[in-house]
Design an enzyme around this catalytic site. Sequence first.
Site, short mmCIF file in Angstrom:
data_model
loop_
_atom_site.label_atom_id
_atom_site.label_comp_id
_atom_site.label_asym_id
_atom_site.label_seq_id
_atom_site.Cartn_x
_atom_site.Cartn_y
_atom_site.Cartn_z
N LEU A 31 0.77 -1.19 -0.09
CA LEU A 31 0.12 -0.07 0.02
C LEU A 31 0.90 1.38 0.01
O LEU A 31 1.75 1.34 0.74
CB LEU A 31 -0.86 0.07 1.19
N HIS A 35 -3.14 4.20 -2.28
CA HIS A 35 -4.29 3.50 -1.57
C HIS A 35 -4.80 4.00 -0.47
O HIS A 35 -5.82 4.17 -0.25
CB HIS A 35 -3.60 2.19 -1.10
N GLN A 59 -4.76 -13.11 -12.44
CA GLN A 59 -4.45 -11.83 -13.15
C GLN A 59 -3.11 -11.50 -13.66
O GLN A 59 -2.91 -10.64 -14.48
CB GLN A 59 -5.25 -10.57 -12.54
N GLY A 148 -9.11 3.07 -7.97
CA GLY A 148 -8.20 4.13 -8.32
C GLY A 148 -8.33 4.28 -9.92
O GLY A 148 -8.57 3.45 -10.62
N GLN A 154 -8.93 -1.18 -16.13
CA GLN A 154 -9.77 -1.79 -14.96
C GLN A 154 -11.18 -1.13 -14.52
O GLN A 154 -12.15 -2.04 -14.44
CB GLN A 154 -8.57 -2.20 -13.86
N VAL A 177 -3.32 9.43 -7.56
CA VAL A 177 -2.49 10.36 -6.78
C VAL A 177 -0.95 10.32 -7.23
O VAL A 177 -0.43 9.25 -7.88
CB VAL A 177 -2.25 9.84 -5.23
N SER A 186 2.31 3.86 -7.73
CA SER A 186 1.85 2.43 -7.93
C SER A 186 2.90 1.52 -7.21
O SER A 186 4.07 2.02 -6.76
CB SER A 186 2.43 2.45 -9.70
N SER A 187 2.41 0.37 -6.72
CA SER A 187 3.20 -0.51 -5.94
C SER A 187 4.43 -0.86 -6.81
O SER A 187 5.26 -1.44 -6.02
CB SER A 187 2.33 -1.69 -5.60
O1 PAF Z 1 -6.09 -2.86 -8.96
C1 PAF Z 1 -5.51 -3.85 -8.17
O2 PAF Z 1 -4.85 -3.70 -7.34
C2 PAF Z 1 -6.10 -5.19 -8.65
O3 PAF Z 1 -6.22 -5.52 -9.86
C3 PAF Z 1 -7.75 -5.65 -7.82
C4 PAF Z 1 -8.50 -4.69 -8.21
C5 PAF Z 1 -7.14 -5.50 -6.28
C6 PAF Z 1 -7.94 -7.07 -8.21
O4 PAF Z 1 -7.01 -8.10 -7.91
#
Ligand code: PAF
Length: 287
Positions: A31, A35, A59, A148, A154, A177, A186-187
């Site tokens: 996070l 987030h 995914q 976000g 997405q 942000v 971004s992570s």
């Molecule tokens: O955006 C993300 O972090 C992911 O794609 C999500 C929406 C948590 C689904 O795994």
Amino acid sequence: MQLISTAREYEGLHRQWPGKSIALVPTMGALHEGHAALIRRARKIADVVVVSIFVNPLQFGPNEDLNRYPRPIEQDMALCQELGVDVVFHPTVETMYPDGLQDVTTVVPPSALTERLCGAHRPGHFIGVATVVLKLFNIIRPTMAVFGEKDAQQLAVIRKMVHDLHLPVEIVAHPTVREEGGLALSSRNRYLQTEAEQQVALTLSAILNRVREKAGSAGSRSAAEVLAEARQEILSTLNGRGALLSIQYLEAVDRETFVPVETLEQGTKILIAAYVGNVRLIDNLDI
Ligand code: PAF
């Protein structure tokens, strides 16, 4: 704050909140301030805030970063605690996919939404996203869910799923942000290790901003021409560092339908994806 990992544990908590609104913030952890903004938004709009932390294998493509995706759960928990989260749902892969990943029912978003942009470069990615988000909605039963805008495609896929499947969840979109230099949080930014990579990463937002500046005076010029010009102008400032950047796509689409547009008008979204070294970053901006 409660940390739970099974649907059964959640069931027990859910029973204690009759009539309360529940906001879900679905995440894959690691996070950051982006987030945190989603969680603060959730805290404002609902009685109960649930954050899910789950690195969803469905995914990720075979050559993607599933195994090295950061999982700093202790730090994530501390941030959630600080932000007043009520429940962190942190399931295992076995909880989410009890019969494995091969033989599982999936949600297939329409190809019109997924055949271009990230969908074209990450086959099956949005099936994985839609499937896990539906599972999370079914387990958590949120009143609303906060996503976000950085992950624009997405968000469009999830809105479409909610609409088409009559899911009783309100989708709340929160603005991207950015760091001071413009880099969207971004992570994956933590993979940018060298000073040069961090500098080159600023190129994505710089190109988007240059397109937006040009859009006002673009007149009848085609979107493709303006995009190519903006891209060239910004790339020419990279000097020797250009080799660190590989742009996957830079496209202009209608903000609602994600259909490519001929000219840059209001309601157009510009999206970019690029590798900086071996780190894949995405960003987008509305005209
Ligand atoms: O955006 C993300 O972090 C992911 O794609 C999500 C929406 C948590 C689904 O795994």
